[in-house]
Write an enzyme that holds these catalytic residues in place. Sequence first.
Site, PDB file in Angstrom:
ATOM      1  N   THR A   8      57.493  11.108 -20.890  1.00 57.27           N
ATOM      2  CA  THR A   8      57.628  12.118 -19.776  1.00 57.27           C
ATOM      3  C   THR A   8      58.314  12.481 -18.872  1.00 57.27           C
ATOM      4  O   THR A   8      58.644  11.397 -17.952  1.00 57.27           O
ATOM      5  CB  THR A   8      56.171  12.823 -19.288  1.00 57.27           C
ATOM      6  OG1 THR A   8      56.329  13.739 -18.341  1.00 57.27           O
ATOM      7  CG2 THR A   8      55.468  11.680 -18.463  1.00 57.27           C
ATOM      8  N   ASN A   9      59.005  13.677 -18.358  1.00 62.16           N
ATOM      9  CA  ASN A   9      59.493  13.471 -16.902  1.00 62.16           C
ATOM     10  C   ASN A   9      59.045  13.853 -15.822  1.00 62.16           C
ATOM     11  O   ASN A   9      58.776  14.774 -14.931  1.00 62.16           O
ATOM     12  CB  ASN A   9      61.165  14.432 -16.928  1.00 62.16           C
ATOM     13  CG  ASN A   9      61.511  13.631 -18.007  1.00 62.16           C
ATOM     14  OD1 ASN A   9      62.271  12.508 -17.355  1.00 62.16           O
ATOM     15  ND2 ASN A   9      62.993  14.275 -18.814  1.00 62.16           N
ATOM     16  N   ASP A  69      52.806  16.763 -25.693  1.00 64.36           N
ATOM     17  CA  ASP A  69      53.103  18.339 -25.171  1.00 64.36           C
ATOM     18  C   ASP A  69      51.906  19.232 -24.683  1.00 64.36           C
ATOM     19  O   ASP A  69      50.728  19.491 -25.296  1.00 64.36           O
ATOM     20  CB  ASP A  69      54.109  19.282 -26.195  1.00 64.36           C
ATOM     21  CG  ASP A  69      54.868  20.373 -25.510  1.00 64.36           C
ATOM     22  OD1 ASP A  69      55.857  20.697 -24.901  1.00 64.36           O
ATOM     23  OD2 ASP A  69      54.538  21.248 -27.022  1.00 64.36           O
ATOM     24  N   ASP A 152      47.648  25.158 -12.888  1.00 61.84           N
ATOM     25  CA  ASP A 152      46.487  24.813 -12.400  1.00 61.84           C
ATOM     26  C   ASP A 152      45.644  25.553 -11.374  1.00 61.84           C
ATOM     27  O   ASP A 152      44.574  25.997 -11.524  1.00 61.84           O
ATOM     28  CB  ASP A 152      46.453  23.361 -11.764  1.00 61.84           C
ATOM     29  CG  ASP A 152      46.570  22.260 -13.058  1.00 61.84           C
ATOM     30  OD1 ASP A 152      46.357  22.350 -14.108  1.00 61.84           O
ATOM     31  OD2 ASP A 152      46.686  21.332 -12.598  1.00 61.84           O
ATOM     32  N   LYS A 172      38.882  16.887 -12.826  1.00 65.02           N
ATOM     33  CA  LYS A 172      40.030  17.417 -13.565  1.00 65.02           C
ATOM     34  C   LYS A 172      39.894  16.853 -14.875  1.00 65.02           C
ATOM     35  O   LYS A 172      40.370  17.530 -15.810  1.00 65.02           O
ATOM     36  CB  LYS A 172      41.563  17.895 -13.403  1.00 65.02           C
ATOM     37  CG  LYS A 172      42.555  18.632 -14.013  1.00 65.02           C
ATOM     38  CD  LYS A 172      43.614  18.274 -13.401  1.00 65.02           C
ATOM     39  CE  LYS A 172      45.006  19.246 -14.903  1.00 65.02           C
ATOM     40  NZ  LYS A 172      46.295  19.278 -14.674  1.00 65.02           N
TER      41      LYS A 172
HETATM   42  P1  ITT Z   1      57.815  16.623 -20.529  1.00 66.01           P
HETATM   43  O1  ITT Z   1      57.889  17.675 -21.552  1.00 66.01           O
HETATM   44  O2  ITT Z   1      58.522  15.797 -19.430  1.00 66.01           O
HETATM   45  O3  ITT Z   1      56.208  16.029 -20.078  1.00 66.01           O
HETATM   46  P2  ITT Z   1      57.162  19.444 -19.118  1.00 66.01           P
HETATM   47  O4  ITT Z   1      56.258  19.720 -17.820  1.00 66.01           O
HETATM   48  O5  ITT Z   1      58.112  20.071 -20.184  1.00 66.01           O
HETATM   49  O6  ITT Z   1      57.344  17.832 -19.483  1.00 66.01           O
HETATM   50  P3  ITT Z   1      55.175  20.089 -21.211  1.00 66.01           P
HETATM   51  O7  ITT Z   1      56.442  20.650 -21.473  1.00 66.01           O
HETATM   52  O8  ITT Z   1      53.599  19.385 -21.601  1.00 66.01           O
HETATM   53  O9  ITT Z   1      55.472  19.500 -20.203  1.00 66.01           O
HETATM   54  O10 ITT Z   1      54.425  20.958 -20.535  1.00 66.01           O
HETATM   55  C1  ITT Z   1      54.746  22.790 -20.390  1.00 66.01           C
HETATM   56  C2  ITT Z   1      54.224  23.673 -19.201  1.00 66.01           C
HETATM   57  O11 ITT Z   1      52.531  23.536 -19.026  1.00 66.01           O
HETATM   58  C3  ITT Z   1      54.491  22.651 -18.356  1.00 66.01           C
HETATM   59  O12 ITT Z   1      55.601  22.821 -16.877  1.00 66.01           O
HETATM   60  C4  ITT Z   1      53.550  22.876 -16.977  1.00 66.01           C
HETATM   61  O13 ITT Z   1      54.280  24.176 -16.057  1.00 66.01           O
HETATM   62  C5  ITT Z   1      52.395  24.120 -17.973  1.00 66.01           C
HETATM   63  N1  ITT Z   1      51.731  22.509 -17.687  1.00 66.01           N
HETATM   64  C6  ITT Z   1      51.132  21.177 -18.638  1.00 66.01           C
HETATM   65  N2  ITT Z   1      50.104  20.585 -18.730  1.00 66.01           N
HETATM   66  C7  ITT Z   1      49.900  21.035 -17.388  1.00 66.01           C
HETATM   67  C8  ITT Z   1      47.874  20.593 -16.549  1.00 66.01           C
HETATM   68  O14 ITT Z   1      47.641  20.141 -16.798  1.00 66.01           O
HETATM   69  N3  ITT Z   1      47.668  21.891 -15.781  1.00 66.01           N
HETATM   70  C9  ITT Z   1      48.528  22.837 -15.638  1.00 66.01           C
HETATM   71  N4  ITT Z   1      49.399  23.776 -16.089  1.00 66.01           N
HETATM   72  C10 ITT Z   1      50.057  22.563 -16.971  1.00 66.01           C
END
Ligand code: ITT
Length: 194
Positions: A8-9, A69, A152, A172
């Site tokens: 993850t980033n 994801d 969130d 959470k």
């Molecule tokens: P990585 O792919 O590098 O893991 P990312 O931020 O792109 O990081 P995702 O594609 O899994 O992660 O997530 C997509 C988006 O969904 C993320 O950028 C947030 O806007 C939202 N998101 C993910 N998890 C969340 C959480 O626990 N609470 C609130 N928003 C979340």
Amino acid sequence: MKEIIFATNNAHKLSEVQVILGEGVRLVTLRECGITEDIPENEPTLEGNALAKARYVHGRTGRDCFADDTGLEVDALGGAPGVHSARYATDGHDFAANNRLLLRNLEGCADRSAHFRTVVALILDGREYLFEGRVDGRIVESESGDGGFGYDPLFMPDGFDRTFAQMDGDEKNSVSHRGRAVRKLAGFLSETGK
Ligand code: ITT
């Protein structure tokens, strides 16, 4: 101590997941593995993207790794933003713009029901495994709280009168999509003795 790469980033995810896995597991970051480029996430499903990220890192390192994801799926929007959650409003990860667009798209909408879904893809000894976690709730009318990240401040899980951004990390994690998926991962790793 067991070491595993978390592909993850997103620094917020990394700290949430480290707390759940506890002190017996050290999460290795992408940067520590020399992976600094963006990992492609072009699949049409959360499962596909989680696997794509894990396969990319396994291909580069040959080491055990996992990726998550996550998507926010809003019923009144036909499941959007879903797999496009990170890039809902813009091409980048602009949380504030995403939240503004979500509120705009739900203006005047009585049905605010939504859920977060996380898929974790693990590659362990070359084998692939998937774990899923989901939390149901609703999208509130305006942002509340400054904890957490992403959507969130707009998401209130069922059974609570506070958004995820108004909770501390442990609370959470106890109900969240990622908490549920990662506890399944943790259970699997301890069953396999890994
Ligand atoms: P990585 O792919 O590098 O893991 P990312 O931020 O792109 O990081 P995702 O594609 O899994 O992660 O997530 C997509 C988006 O969904 C993320 O950028 C947030 O806007 C939202 N998101 C993910 N998890 C969340 C959480 O626990 N609470 C609130 N928003 C979340």
